[in-house]
Motif scaffolding. Structure first.
Motif, PDB file in Angstrom:
ATOM      1  N   ALA A   1       0.824  -1.205   0.000  1.00  0.00           N
ATOM      2  CA  ALA A   1       0.000   0.000   0.000  1.00  0.00           C
ATOM      3  C   ALA A   1       0.857   1.254   0.000  1.00  0.00           C
ATOM      4  CB  ALA A   1      -0.924  -0.003   1.211  1.00  0.00           C
ATOM      5  N   GLN A   2       2.060   1.152   0.571  1.00  0.00           N
ATOM      6  CA  GLN A   2       2.945   2.307   0.616  1.00  0.00           C
ATOM      7  C   GLN A   2       3.706   2.498  -0.689  1.00  0.00           C
ATOM      8  OE1 GLN A   2       5.314   1.415   4.068  1.00  0.00           O
ATOM      9  NE2 GLN A   2       3.852   2.324   5.485  1.00  0.00           N
ATOM     10  N   ASP A   3       3.763   1.469  -1.499  1.00  0.00           N
ATOM     11  CA  ASP A   3       4.513   1.512  -2.739  1.00  0.00           C
ATOM     12  C   ASP A   3       3.554   1.799  -3.896  1.00  0.00           C
ATOM     13  OD1 ASP A   3       6.570  -0.863  -4.605  1.00  0.00           O
ATOM     14  OD2 ASP A   3       6.550   1.333  -4.554  1.00  0.00           O
ATOM     15  N   VAL A   4       3.101   3.055  -3.986  1.00  0.00           N
ATOM     16  CA  VAL A   4       2.097   3.460  -4.972  1.00  0.00           C
ATOM     17  C   VAL A   4       2.748   4.314  -6.055  1.00  0.00           C
ATOM     18  CG1 VAL A   4       0.026   4.866  -5.327  1.00  0.00           C
ATOM     19  CG2 VAL A   4       0.195   3.374  -3.336  1.00  0.00           C
ATOM     20  N   THR A   5       2.389   4.046  -7.298  1.00  0.00           N
ATOM     21  CA  THR A   5       2.834   4.899  -8.404  1.00  0.00           C
ATOM     22  C   THR A   5       1.623   5.564  -9.038  1.00  0.00           C
ATOM     23  OG1 THR A   5       4.781   3.538  -8.889  1.00  0.00           O
ATOM     24  CG2 THR A   5       3.998   4.990 -10.634  1.00  0.00           C
ATOM     25  N   LEU A   6       1.636   6.882  -9.048  1.00  0.00           N
ATOM     26  CA  LEU A   6       0.561   7.660  -9.661  1.00  0.00           C
ATOM     27  C   LEU A   6       0.972   8.076 -11.067  1.00  0.00           C
ATOM     28  CD1 LEU A   6      -0.255  10.077  -6.681  1.00  0.00           C
ATOM     29  CD2 LEU A   6      -1.486   7.990  -7.313  1.00  0.00           C
ATOM     30  N   THR A   7       0.057   7.973 -12.005  1.00  0.00           N
ATOM     31  CA  THR A   7       0.320   8.409 -13.378  1.00  0.00           C
ATOM     32  C   THR A   7      -0.504   9.650 -13.673  1.00  0.00           C
ATOM     33  OG1 THR A   7       0.853   6.183 -14.141  1.00  0.00           O
ATOM     34  CG2 THR A   7       0.182   7.782 -15.817  1.00  0.00           C
ATOM     35  N   ILE A   8       0.158  10.677 -14.212  1.00  0.00           N
ATOM     36  CA  ILE A   8      -0.497  11.931 -14.577  1.00  0.00           C
ATOM     37  C   ILE A   8      -0.662  11.999 -16.091  1.00  0.00           C
ATOM     38  CG2 ILE A   8      -0.358  14.452 -14.537  1.00  0.00           C
ATOM     39  CD1 ILE A   8       1.411  14.254 -12.080  1.00  0.00           C
ATOM     40  N   GLU A   9      -1.898  12.186 -16.532  1.00  0.00           N
ATOM     41  CA  GLU A   9      -2.183  12.441 -17.950  1.00  0.00           C
ATOM     42  C   GLU A   9      -2.096  13.952 -18.185  1.00  0.00           C
ATOM     43  OE1 GLU A   9      -2.710  10.012 -20.021  1.00  0.00           O
ATOM     44  OE2 GLU A   9      -3.532   8.328 -18.871  1.00  0.00           O
ATOM     45  N   SER A  10      -1.409  14.367 -19.254  1.00  0.00           N
ATOM     46  CA  SER A  10      -1.291  15.799 -19.538  1.00  0.00           C
ATOM     47  C   SER A  10      -1.111  16.040 -21.025  1.00  0.00           C
ATOM     48  CB  SER A  10      -0.107  16.396 -18.777  1.00  0.00           C
ATOM     49  OG  SER A  10       0.051  17.786 -19.076  1.00  0.00           O
ATOM     50  N   TRP A  11      -1.468  17.264 -21.472  1.00  0.00           N
ATOM     51  CA  TRP A  11      -1.202  17.653 -22.860  1.00  0.00           C
ATOM     52  C   TRP A  11       0.097  18.454 -22.966  1.00  0.00           C
ATOM     53  CZ3 TRP A  11      -4.747  20.481 -19.950  1.00  0.00           C
ATOM     54  CH2 TRP A  11      -4.510  21.855 -19.821  1.00  0.00           C
ATOM     55  N   ARG A  12       0.701  18.796 -21.841  1.00  0.00           N
ATOM     56  CA  ARG A  12       1.904  19.620 -21.890  1.00  0.00           C
ATOM     57  C   ARG A  12       3.134  18.721 -21.958  1.00  0.00           C
ATOM     58  NH1 ARG A  12       1.091  24.499 -22.408  1.00  0.00           N
ATOM     59  NH2 ARG A  12       3.336  24.637 -22.613  1.00  0.00           N
ATOM     60  N   ASN A  13       3.522  18.373 -23.183  1.00  0.00           N
ATOM     61  CA  ASN A  13       4.697  17.520 -23.339  1.00  0.00           C
ATOM     62  C   ASN A  13       5.996  18.315 -23.374  1.00  0.00           C
ATOM     63  OD1 ASN A  13       4.282  18.687 -25.833  1.00  0.00           O
ATOM     64  ND2 ASN A  13       4.093  16.762 -26.967  1.00  0.00           N
ATOM     65  N   ASP A  14       5.917  19.654 -23.442  1.00  0.00           N
ATOM     66  CA  ASP A  14       7.140  20.452 -23.500  1.00  0.00           C
ATOM     67  C   ASP A  14       7.766  20.687 -22.131  1.00  0.00           C
ATOM     68  OD1 ASP A  14       5.012  22.024 -22.701  1.00  0.00           O
ATOM     69  OD2 ASP A  14       5.518  23.749 -23.935  1.00  0.00           O
ATOM     70  N   ASP A  15       7.048  20.350 -21.060  1.00  0.00           N
ATOM     71  CA  ASP A  15       7.622  20.550 -19.725  1.00  0.00           C
ATOM     72  C   ASP A  15       7.914  19.229 -19.012  1.00  0.00           C
ATOM     73  OD1 ASP A  15       5.085  19.725 -19.036  1.00  0.00           O
ATOM     74  OD2 ASP A  15       4.424  21.677 -18.306  1.00  0.00           O
ATOM     75  N   LEU A  16       8.036  18.150 -19.789  1.00  0.00           N
ATOM     76  CA  LEU A  16       8.287  16.834 -19.210  1.00  0.00           C
ATOM     77  C   LEU A  16       9.531  16.827 -18.327  1.00  0.00           C
ATOM     78  CD1 LEU A  16       7.832  13.756 -18.983  1.00  0.00           C
ATOM     79  CD2 LEU A  16       9.059  13.499 -21.151  1.00  0.00           C
ATOM     80  N   THR A  17      10.627  17.414 -18.821  1.00  0.00           N
ATOM     81  CA  THR A  17      11.869  17.370 -18.047  1.00  0.00           C
ATOM     82  C   THR A  17      11.761  18.163 -16.743  1.00  0.00           C
ATOM     83  OG1 THR A  17      12.737  19.248 -19.321  1.00  0.00           O
ATOM     84  CG2 THR A  17      13.310  17.046 -20.094  1.00  0.00           C
ATOM     85  N   ILE A  18      10.944  19.215 -16.751  1.00  0.00           N
ATOM     86  CA  ILE A  18      10.780  20.011 -15.529  1.00  0.00           C
ATOM     87  C   ILE A  18      10.020  19.218 -14.474  1.00  0.00           C
ATOM     88  CG2 ILE A  18       9.655  22.082 -14.605  1.00  0.00           C
ATOM     89  CD1 ILE A  18      10.334  23.411 -17.336  1.00  0.00           C
ATOM     90  N   TRP A  19       8.987  18.497 -14.904  1.00  0.00           N
ATOM     91  CA  TRP A  19       8.280  17.616 -13.967  1.00  0.00           C
ATOM     92  C   TRP A  19       9.225  16.561 -13.416  1.00  0.00           C
ATOM     93  CZ3 TRP A  19       3.408  17.459 -11.834  1.00  0.00           C
ATOM     94  CH2 TRP A  19       2.502  18.432 -12.283  1.00  0.00           C
ATOM     95  N   GLN A  20      10.034  15.987 -14.294  1.00  0.00           N
ATOM     96  CA  GLN A  20      10.907  14.896 -13.872  1.00  0.00           C
ATOM     97  C   GLN A  20      12.060  15.362 -12.992  1.00  0.00           C
ATOM     98  OE1 GLN A  20      11.897  13.324 -17.757  1.00  0.00           O
ATOM     99  NE2 GLN A  20      10.337  11.723 -17.629  1.00  0.00           N
ATOM    100  N   SER A  21      12.568  16.561 -13.267  1.00  0.00           N
ATOM    101  CA  SER A  21      13.767  17.012 -12.551  1.00  0.00           C
ATOM    102  C   SER A  21      13.476  17.883 -11.340  1.00  0.00           C
ATOM    103  CB  SER A  21      14.683  17.777 -13.510  1.00  0.00           C
ATOM    104  OG  SER A  21      14.055  18.972 -13.964  1.00  0.00           O
ATOM    105  N   GLN A  22      12.304  18.543 -11.311  1.00  0.00           N
ATOM    106  CA  GLN A  22      12.042  19.485 -10.219  1.00  0.00           C
ATOM    107  C   GLN A  22      10.756  19.184  -9.436  1.00  0.00           C
ATOM    108  OE1 GLN A  22      12.772  23.738 -11.119  1.00  0.00           O
ATOM    109  NE2 GLN A  22      13.457  23.088 -13.156  1.00  0.00           N
ATOM    110  N   ILE A  23       9.644  19.075 -10.149  1.00  0.00           N
ATOM    111  CA  ILE A  23       8.360  19.005  -9.450  1.00  0.00           C
ATOM    112  C   ILE A  23       8.165  17.662  -8.749  1.00  0.00           C
ATOM    113  CG2 ILE A  23       5.859  19.123  -9.747  1.00  0.00           C
ATOM    114  CD1 ILE A  23       6.394  21.034 -12.148  1.00  0.00           C
ATOM    115  N   ILE A  24       8.321  16.581  -9.487  1.00  0.00           N
ATOM    116  CA  ILE A  24       8.108  15.246  -8.906  1.00  0.00           C
ATOM    117  C   ILE A  24       9.107  14.941  -7.784  1.00  0.00           C
ATOM    118  CG2 ILE A  24       8.173  12.768  -9.414  1.00  0.00           C
ATOM    119  CD1 ILE A  24       6.861  13.429 -12.123  1.00  0.00           C
TER     120      ILE A  24
END
Length: 418
Positions: free
Chosen positions: A21-44
């Motif tokens: 239960a503690q090992d959960v992976t959430l998937t986000i659907e989005s249309w903004r594919n130009d900020d993928l690296t920012i989500w991966q490197s900063q936000i997440i």
């Protein structure tokens, strides 16, 4: 012995379940594919560091394909846990179909004003189904270095605007303004919806249109088209075949002096220009000095919960964080030009983003006129406005004919307009 073994097995199963239960992976659907690296490197990473056991996967789709792909996934039961929400009718339709969860009781909703939440609510305002993330502001980005070379100042009035364009055209070193009509949407979004609020007086005009008290053939709605018709003389050779990326490239390569813009371009342009020249911005020019200015401060992006998510508790934890002041500051600085809708004060580092958002202090805000209610029928007013704006710029339609066609289409299905 048997009872002991049974208890041990039950305990093991329970502990195993807790670990899972503690090992959960959430998937986000989005249309903004130009900020993928920012989500991966900063936000997440910021979220995961504070919430061990919850992992996040940002899985965008190309913008033009997002609506169709998302709808297919939702219908098939394969969509991610979290759904990036477009404003107003597109997301309202998903909520009405039971494909976005009611988030009214989320504690973080207290951090947003009624205006901020309005793009992701039912028409009566009783239910909110997405957590607001950001708005975008329309105006004009200009090559400050070119302006200094030519001795020009950012225009404040319409007459000054055309005087600047004339001066740039006559000098000949730069295309006065970079915008094409091949893709159509930018002619409406960065053209008609950019300058239009100064003519229809922002929210007053938009609400009057929704209430049926105004018509698209009224002068306030035709005048922006007349302005667009004047733009064709300043867009450079071959603008009719020029795509949105073509226009971006003309500006970032320093070949055009002015770019009719949305603030989302800040994060795109800045790394491409890499110090080649300085950028500035000015709001849509007003008719006369001292007039009230209006800006399209458009509620643009939010995040909702897929009701079919098997990880709803973890997803709500993520949404509470998205509604926090921490996320607001992180997002606004990671993606300059996407302005927080959170009530908490956000200090932005990017000077061009600061320029755009400073207009809120002196201009009246509104949203794009076609996004709420008026594009629910067929013909779709938003899409028809794309075509009309492009046609007016190319000369394929007169401003009056374009406005009459839009009004006729609206009247065909929208009762208050009849």
């Amino acid at each position: 012995m048997t009872r002991t073994l049974t208890l041990a097995l039950l305990a093991g199963t329970t502990l195993g379940g807790m670990a899972a239960a503690q090992d959960v992976t959430l998937t986000i659907e989005s249309w903004r594919n130009d900020d993928l690296t920012i989500w991966q490197s900063q936000i997440i990473p910021a979220f995961e560091a504070a919430h061990p056991g919850i992992k996040v996967n940002f899985a965008p789709t190309a913008p033009a394909e997002y609506n169709a792909v998302l709808n297919s996934k939702l219908d098939a039961g394969s969509a991610g846990d979290l759904i990036t929400c477009r404003p107003f009718d597109a997301s309202l339709e998903l909520y009405n179909k039971g494909q976005l969860a009611d988030l009214t009781d989320l504690a973080a909703m207290a951090n947003f004003s009624d205006v901020a939440k309005s793009a992701w609510q039912t028409d009566d305002g009783a239910t909110t189904f997405c957590v607001p993330m950001a708005s975008v502001i329309h105006g004009f980005i200009y090559n400050r270095t070119a302006f200094e070379e030519l001795g020009l100042e950012p225009p404040e009035t319409v007459d000054e605007f055309y005087a600047v364009l004339d001066a740039i055209r006559e000098e000949g070193s730069y295309i006065p303004m970079a915008m094409g009509t091949a893709d159509q949407w930018e002619a409406a979004t960065m053209g008609y919806q950019n300058i239009g609020p100064n003519y229809w007086k922002g929210e007053d005009g938009r609400r009057a249109l929704i209430d049926g008290e105004a018509s698209l053939t009224d002068e306030a709605w035709v005048k922006p088209f007349r302005q667009l018709a004047r733009w064709r003389d300043y867009l450079g050779d071959g603008f009719e075949a020029q795509t949105y990326p073509d226009s971006q490239n003309l500006f970032t390569l320093g070949r055009a002096a002015i770019y009719p813009a949305g603030s989302w371009e800040i994060g795109v342009f800045t790394p491409q220009i890499e110090g080649a020249f300085e950028m500035g911005a000015f709001p849509p020019p007003v008719a006369a000095a001292g007039d009230t200015c209006y800006i399209s401060d458009h509620t643009d992006i939010a995040l909702g919960l897929n009701p079919a998510s098997p990880n709803a508790d973890a997803a709500r934890t993520f949404l509470e964080w998205v509604g926090s002041a921490e996320f607001a500051t992180l997002y606004a600085n990671a993606l300059p030009g996407f302005f927080s809708l959170n009530s908490a004060a956000v200090e932005m580092e990017d000077p061009l983003a600061q320029e755009f958002v400073s207009w809120r202090e002196r201009c009246e805000p509104t949203i794009r006129s076609t996004y709420q209610i008026l594009s629910r029928g067929t013909p779709n007013l938003e899409n028809e406005t794309w075509t009309a704006s492009a046609n007016v710029i190319t000369g394929a339609e007169t401003p009056e004919d374009a406005a009459a066609r839009l009004q006729e289409g609206l009247e065909s299905w929208y009762q208050p307009a009849q």
